[in-house]
Scaffold this active site. Structure first.
Site, PDB file in Angstrom:
ATOM      1  N   GLN A  30      -1.874  13.641  -9.892  1.00  9.24           N
ATOM      2  CA  GLN A  30      -2.772  13.476  -8.273  1.00  9.24           C
ATOM      3  C   GLN A  30      -2.083  13.758  -7.203  1.00  9.24           C
ATOM      4  O   GLN A  30      -2.637  14.081  -6.088  1.00  9.24           O
ATOM      5  CB  GLN A  30      -3.258  12.053  -8.479  1.00  9.24           C
ATOM      6  CG  GLN A  30      -4.056  11.535  -9.725  1.00  9.24           C
ATOM      7  CD  GLN A  30      -4.503  10.298  -9.432  1.00  9.24           C
ATOM      8  OE1 GLN A  30      -4.153   9.573  -8.750  1.00  9.24           O
ATOM      9  NE2 GLN A  30      -5.749  10.033 -10.521  1.00  9.24           N
ATOM     10  N   SER A  31      -0.778  14.354  -7.335  1.00 12.95           N
ATOM     11  CA  SER A  31      -0.246  14.865  -6.140  1.00 12.95           C
ATOM     12  C   SER A  31       0.689  16.158  -6.501  1.00 12.95           C
ATOM     13  O   SER A  31       0.825  16.613  -7.848  1.00 12.95           O
ATOM     14  CB  SER A  31       0.756  13.958  -5.392  1.00 12.95           C
ATOM     15  OG  SER A  31       2.094  14.009  -6.275  1.00 12.95           O
ATOM     16  N   GLY A  32       1.042  16.845  -5.572  1.00 10.04           N
ATOM     17  CA  GLY A  32       1.856  18.055  -5.585  1.00 10.04           C
ATOM     18  C   GLY A  32       3.171  18.066  -5.935  1.00 10.04           C
ATOM     19  O   GLY A  32       3.971  18.885  -5.899  1.00 10.04           O
TER      20      GLY A  32
END
Length: 162
Positions: free
Chosen positions: A77-79
């Site tokens: 859900q994040s980079g």
């Protein structure tokens, strides 16, 4: 006197009908067995899938991460793990039996302050117990400030599914 008995055309026709009926009965028995096996396999797969679905839903409802045969699915859900695991990637991870035996380079999913995080172990620290230093693969990231305890490791990365 000759006691030879000859088969009449009608008797031959009746014998042919009996042979065809016997063949048909054998064919029908085979079909019944095949149908029974198909039904049994369908029911077995159906029950397995239903029980798996119920298990996953109950586990999810209780707030835990669903696990099937020790494997878990997570969504990135994040980079922080880009480009290795871009945002939206679905990863398959396996519960680890010995979280204290992980090594540098392993990608692990762990809980940190109530959040679920997937990062790579970059260093194993053995000072009064094993701890791990982790970091996301994104080149802009720095190493995580908080050291990871083996107790917080939920699973080890197996493969990216999507």
């Amino acid at each position: 006197m000759n006691n030879d008995k000859y088969t009449t055309k009608e008797e031959i026709a009746l014998m042919r009908i009996e042979i065809e009926e016997a063949k048909s009965n054998m064919h029908n028995k085979k079909l019944k067995i095949i149908r029974f096996i198909k039904l049994f396999m369908f029911l077995a797969v159906f029950l397995l899938l239903t029980s798996t679905l119920v298990s996953v839903l109950l586990t999810r409802y209780s707030g835990a991460t669903p696990s099937i045969f020790g494997y878990q699915l997570y969504t990135v859900q994040s980079g922080s793990m880009s480009p290795t695991l871009p945002i939206g990637s679905i990863i398959l991870s396996k519960k680890t039996d010995d979280a204290a035996a992980l090594k540098a380079g392993d990608i692990v999913t762990f809980s940190l302050n109530g959040a679920v995080v997937t990062h790579r172990i970059i260093e194993v620290i053995n000072d009064n117990g094993i701890k791990y230093r982790t970091k996301g693969d994104n080149p802009d990231n720095t190493a995580d400030i908080e050291l990871l305890s083996p107790d917080n490791v939920k699973a080890i990365f197996v493969m990216k599914l999507y």
